[in-house]
Design a protein around this motif. Structure first.
Motif, PDB file in Angstrom:
ATOM      1  N   TYR A  37       0.825  -1.213   0.000  1.00 11.76           N
ATOM      2  CA  TYR A  37       0.000   0.000   0.000  1.00 11.76           C
ATOM      3  C   TYR A  37       0.859   1.262   0.000  1.00 11.76           C
ATOM      4  O   TYR A  37       0.459   2.296  -0.528  1.00 11.76           O
ATOM      5  CB  TYR A  37      -0.989  -0.006   1.170  1.00 11.76           C
ATOM      6  N   GLU A  38       2.072   1.168   0.574  1.00  9.88           N
ATOM      7  CA  GLU A  38       2.984   2.315   0.549  1.00  9.88           C
ATOM      8  C   GLU A  38       3.537   2.538  -0.853  1.00  9.88           C
ATOM      9  O   GLU A  38       3.751   3.677  -1.258  1.00  9.88           O
ATOM     10  CB  GLU A  38       4.124   2.109   1.542  1.00  9.88           C
ATOM     11  N   ILE A  39       3.737   1.470  -1.580  1.00  9.99           N
ATOM     12  CA  ILE A  39       4.212   1.592  -2.961  1.00  9.99           C
ATOM     13  C   ILE A  39       3.146   2.274  -3.813  1.00  9.99           C
ATOM     14  O   ILE A  39       3.459   3.126  -4.649  1.00  9.99           O
ATOM     15  CB  ILE A  39       4.609   0.210  -3.530  1.00  9.99           C
ATOM     16  N   GLU A  40       1.892   1.924  -3.595  1.00 12.62           N
ATOM     17  CA  GLU A  40       0.801   2.579  -4.322  1.00 12.62           C
ATOM     18  C   GLU A  40       0.765   4.075  -4.000  1.00 12.62           C
ATOM     19  O   GLU A  40       0.593   4.910  -4.886  1.00 12.62           O
ATOM     20  CB  GLU A  40      -0.532   1.932  -3.978  1.00 12.62           C
ATOM     21  N   GLU A  41       0.930   4.392  -2.727  1.00 11.88           N
ATOM     22  CA  GLU A  41       0.960   5.791  -2.296  1.00 11.88           C
ATOM     23  C   GLU A  41       2.153   6.521  -2.911  1.00 11.88           C
ATOM     24  O   GLU A  41       2.056   7.672  -3.333  1.00 11.88           O
ATOM     25  CB  GLU A  41       1.084   5.847  -0.769  1.00 11.88           C
ATOM     26  N   LEU A  42       3.288   5.830  -2.963  1.00 18.08           N
ATOM     27  CA  LEU A  42       4.493   6.408  -3.548  1.00 18.08           C
ATOM     28  C   LEU A  42       4.287   6.694  -5.031  1.00 18.08           C
ATOM     29  O   LEU A  42       4.709   7.738  -5.528  1.00 18.08           O
ATOM     30  CB  LEU A  42       5.683   5.467  -3.346  1.00 18.08           C
ATOM     31  N   LEU A  43       3.619   5.807  -5.720  1.00 16.13           N
ATOM     32  CA  LEU A  43       3.334   6.014  -7.137  1.00 16.13           C
ATOM     33  C   LEU A  43       2.489   7.262  -7.343  1.00 16.13           C
ATOM     34  O   LEU A  43       2.771   8.073  -8.226  1.00 16.13           O
ATOM     35  CB  LEU A  43       2.644   4.791  -7.743  1.00 16.13           C
ATOM     36  N   GLU A  44       1.478   7.433  -6.517  1.00 17.25           N
ATOM     37  CA  GLU A  44       0.641   8.635  -6.613  1.00 17.25           C
ATOM     38  C   GLU A  44       1.477   9.892  -6.376  1.00 17.25           C
ATOM     39  O   GLU A  44       1.351  10.881  -7.098  1.00 17.25           O
ATOM     40  CB  GLU A  44      -0.505   8.574  -5.606  1.00 17.25           C
ATOM     41  N   LEU A  48       2.705  13.167  -9.212  1.00 18.58           N
ATOM     42  CA  LEU A  48       2.652  14.614  -8.970  1.00 18.58           C
ATOM     43  C   LEU A  48       4.047  15.224  -9.003  1.00 18.58           C
ATOM     44  O   LEU A  48       4.266  16.268  -9.603  1.00 18.58           O
ATOM     45  CB  LEU A  48       1.987  14.908  -7.632  1.00 18.58           C
ATOM     46  N   PHE A  49       4.990  14.579  -8.347  1.00 16.00           N
ATOM     47  CA  PHE A  49       6.352  15.098  -8.243  1.00 16.00           C
ATOM     48  C   PHE A  49       7.031  15.209  -9.608  1.00 16.00           C
ATOM     49  O   PHE A  49       7.743  16.165  -9.870  1.00 16.00           O
ATOM     50  CB  PHE A  49       7.174  14.200  -7.310  1.00 16.00           C
ATOM     51  N   THR A  50       6.789  14.239 -10.478  1.00 18.41           N
ATOM     52  CA  THR A  50       7.481  14.235 -11.771  1.00 18.41           C
ATOM     53  C   THR A  50       6.801  15.092 -12.829  1.00 18.41           C
ATOM     54  O   THR A  50       7.310  15.195 -13.940  1.00 18.41           O
ATOM     55  CB  THR A  50       7.649  12.796 -12.302  1.00 18.41           C
ATOM     56  N   GLN A  51       5.691  15.703 -12.499  1.00 11.18           N
ATOM     57  CA  GLN A  51       5.070  16.631 -13.456  1.00 11.18           C
ATOM     58  C   GLN A  51       6.022  17.767 -13.782  1.00 11.18           C
ATOM     59  O   GLN A  51       6.079  18.233 -14.916  1.00 11.18           O
ATOM     60  CB  GLN A  51       3.767  17.200 -12.902  1.00 11.18           C
ATOM     61  N   GLU A  52       6.767  18.205 -12.796  1.00 12.80           N
ATOM     62  CA  GLU A  52       7.730  19.297 -12.964  1.00 12.80           C
ATOM     63  C   GLU A  52       9.078  18.796 -13.485  1.00 12.80           C
ATOM     64  O   GLU A  52       9.922  19.597 -13.858  1.00 12.80           O
ATOM     65  CB  GLU A  52       7.942  20.007 -11.620  1.00 12.80           C
ATOM     66  N   LYS A  53       9.287  17.494 -13.462  1.00 14.15           N
ATOM     67  CA  LYS A  53      10.565  16.902 -13.855  1.00 14.15           C
ATOM     68  C   LYS A  53      10.324  15.755 -14.838  1.00 14.15           C
ATOM     69  O   LYS A  53      10.413  14.580 -14.468  1.00 14.15           O
ATOM     70  CB  LYS A  53      11.307  16.398 -12.619  1.00 14.15           C
ATOM     71  N   PRO A  54      10.017  16.069 -16.070  1.00 14.26           N
ATOM     72  CA  PRO A  54       9.672  15.012 -17.038  1.00 14.26           C
ATOM     73  C   PRO A  54      10.782  13.989 -17.276  1.00 14.26           C
ATOM     74  O   PRO A  54      10.499  12.853 -17.643  1.00 14.26           O
ATOM     75  CB  PRO A  54       9.343  15.795 -18.312  1.00 14.26           C
ATOM     76  N   GLU A  55      12.027  14.363 -17.024  1.00 19.51           N
ATOM     77  CA  GLU A  55      13.120  13.410 -17.229  1.00 19.51           C
ATOM     78  C   GLU A  55      13.051  12.241 -16.245  1.00 19.51           C
ATOM     79  O   GLU A  55      13.587  11.171 -16.511  1.00 19.51           O
ATOM     80  CB  GLU A  55      14.481  14.114 -17.120  1.00 19.51           C
ATOM     81  N   LEU A  56      12.349  12.434 -15.142  1.00 23.78           N
ATOM     82  CA  LEU A  56      12.207  11.369 -14.143  1.00 23.78           C
ATOM     83  C   LEU A  56      11.024  10.451 -14.429  1.00 23.78           C
ATOM     84  O   LEU A  56      10.896   9.394 -13.815  1.00 23.78           O
ATOM     85  CB  LEU A  56      12.060  11.970 -12.740  1.00 23.78           C
ATOM     86  N   ARG A  57      10.167  10.833 -15.340  1.00 24.60           N
ATOM     87  CA  ARG A  57       8.964  10.034 -15.652  1.00 24.60           C
ATOM     88  C   ARG A  57       9.314   8.611 -16.057  1.00 24.60           C
ATOM     89  O   ARG A  57       8.589   7.677 -15.761  1.00 24.60           O
ATOM     90  CB  ARG A  57       8.159  10.686 -16.785  1.00 24.60           C
ATOM     91  N   GLN A  58      10.440   8.443 -16.735  1.00 21.11           N
ATOM     92  CA  GLN A  58      10.838   7.110 -17.181  1.00 21.11           C
ATOM     93  C   GLN A  58      11.058   6.151 -16.012  1.00 21.11           C
ATOM     94  O   GLN A  58      10.962   4.944 -16.166  1.00 21.11           O
ATOM     95  CB  GLN A  58      12.096   7.194 -18.028  1.00 21.11           C
ATOM     96  N   CYS A  59      11.348   6.685 -14.850  1.00 19.20           N
ATOM     97  CA  CYS A  59      11.581   5.854 -13.670  1.00 19.20           C
ATOM     98  C   CYS A  59      10.299   5.237 -13.124  1.00 19.20           C
ATOM     99  O   CYS A  59      10.346   4.264 -12.378  1.00 19.20           O
ATOM    100  CB  CYS A  59      12.250   6.670 -12.575  1.00 19.20           C
ATOM    101  N   LEU A  60       9.162   5.775 -13.488  1.00 19.55           N
ATOM    102  CA  LEU A  60       7.888   5.249 -12.998  1.00 19.55           C
ATOM    103  C   LEU A  60       7.650   3.821 -13.447  1.00 19.55           C
ATOM    104  O   LEU A  60       6.950   3.068 -12.789  1.00 19.55           O
ATOM    105  CB  LEU A  60       6.732   6.143 -13.442  1.00 19.55           C
ATOM    106  N   ILE A  61       8.250   3.460 -14.552  1.00 19.60           N
ATOM    107  CA  ILE A  61       8.096   2.089 -15.046  1.00 19.60           C
ATOM    108  C   ILE A  61       8.677   1.094 -14.045  1.00 19.60           C
ATOM    109  O   ILE A  61       8.234  -0.048 -13.965  1.00 19.60           O
ATOM    110  CB  ILE A  61       8.724   1.939 -16.442  1.00 19.60           C
ATOM    111  N   THR A  62       9.633   1.542 -13.236  1.00 19.41           N
ATOM    112  CA  THR A  62      10.228   0.678 -12.210  1.00 19.41           C
ATOM    113  C   THR A  62       9.151   0.208 -11.229  1.00 19.41           C
ATOM    114  O   THR A  62       9.125  -0.959 -10.855  1.00 19.41           O
ATOM    115  CB  THR A  62      11.315   1.458 -11.431  1.00 19.41           C
ATOM    116  N   ILE A  63       8.274   1.098 -10.851  1.00 20.55           N
ATOM    117  CA  ILE A  63       7.206   0.740  -9.920  1.00 20.55           C
ATOM    118  C   ILE A  63       6.129  -0.081 -10.620  1.00 20.55           C
ATOM    119  O   ILE A  63       5.628  -1.058 -10.081  1.00 20.55           O
ATOM    120  CB  ILE A  63       6.569   1.988  -9.291  1.00 20.55           C
ATOM    121  N   LYS A  64       5.792   0.277 -11.816  1.00 23.92           N
ATOM    122  CA  LYS A  64       4.722  -0.421 -12.517  1.00 23.92           C
ATOM    123  C   LYS A  64       5.081  -1.858 -12.835  1.00 23.92           C
ATOM    124  O   LYS A  64       4.215  -2.679 -13.046  1.00 23.92           O
ATOM    125  CB  LYS A  64       4.354   0.358 -13.786  1.00 23.92           C
ATOM    126  N   ASN A  65       6.363  -2.163 -12.849  1.00 24.01           N
ATOM    127  CA  ASN A  65       6.814  -3.541 -13.136  1.00 24.01           C
ATOM    128  C   ASN A  65       6.864  -4.417 -11.892  1.00 24.01           C
ATOM    129  O   ASN A  65       7.234  -5.572 -11.971  1.00 24.01           O
ATOM    130  CB  ASN A  65       8.190  -3.527 -13.799  1.00 24.01           C
TER     131      ASN A  65
END
Length: 66
Positions: A37-44, A48-65
């Motif tokens: 449940y903390e991972i889900e919260e972290l994803l949310e 929001l955090f990466t909206q200002e930093k699009p270069e970090l968006r690619q890291c979200l795939i780490t959580i989705k996997n």
């Protein structure tokens, strides 16, 4: 894990957000220690955090996997 670990994880990710590789590495560490449940919260939070930093968006795939 306690709420403290989740807050600590966010703090670390904010501090290393200047470097994509370091950010990904810390994100991978966080996924290993946080509860599901903390991972889900972290994803949310990351969405929001990466909206200002699009270069970090690619890291979200780490959580989705997980």
């Amino acid at each position: 894990m306690s709420r403290g670990m989740f807050d600590y994880t966010k703090s670390v990710l904010e501090r290393v957000s200047f470097d994509v590789k370091l950010f990904r590495k810390e994100l991978e560490k966080a996924i290993k220690v946080l509860l599901p449940y903390e991972i889900e919260e972290l994803l949310e939070w990351l969405l929001l955090f990466t909206q200002e930093k699009p270069e970090l968006r690619q890291c979200l795939i780490t959580i989705k996997n997980t």
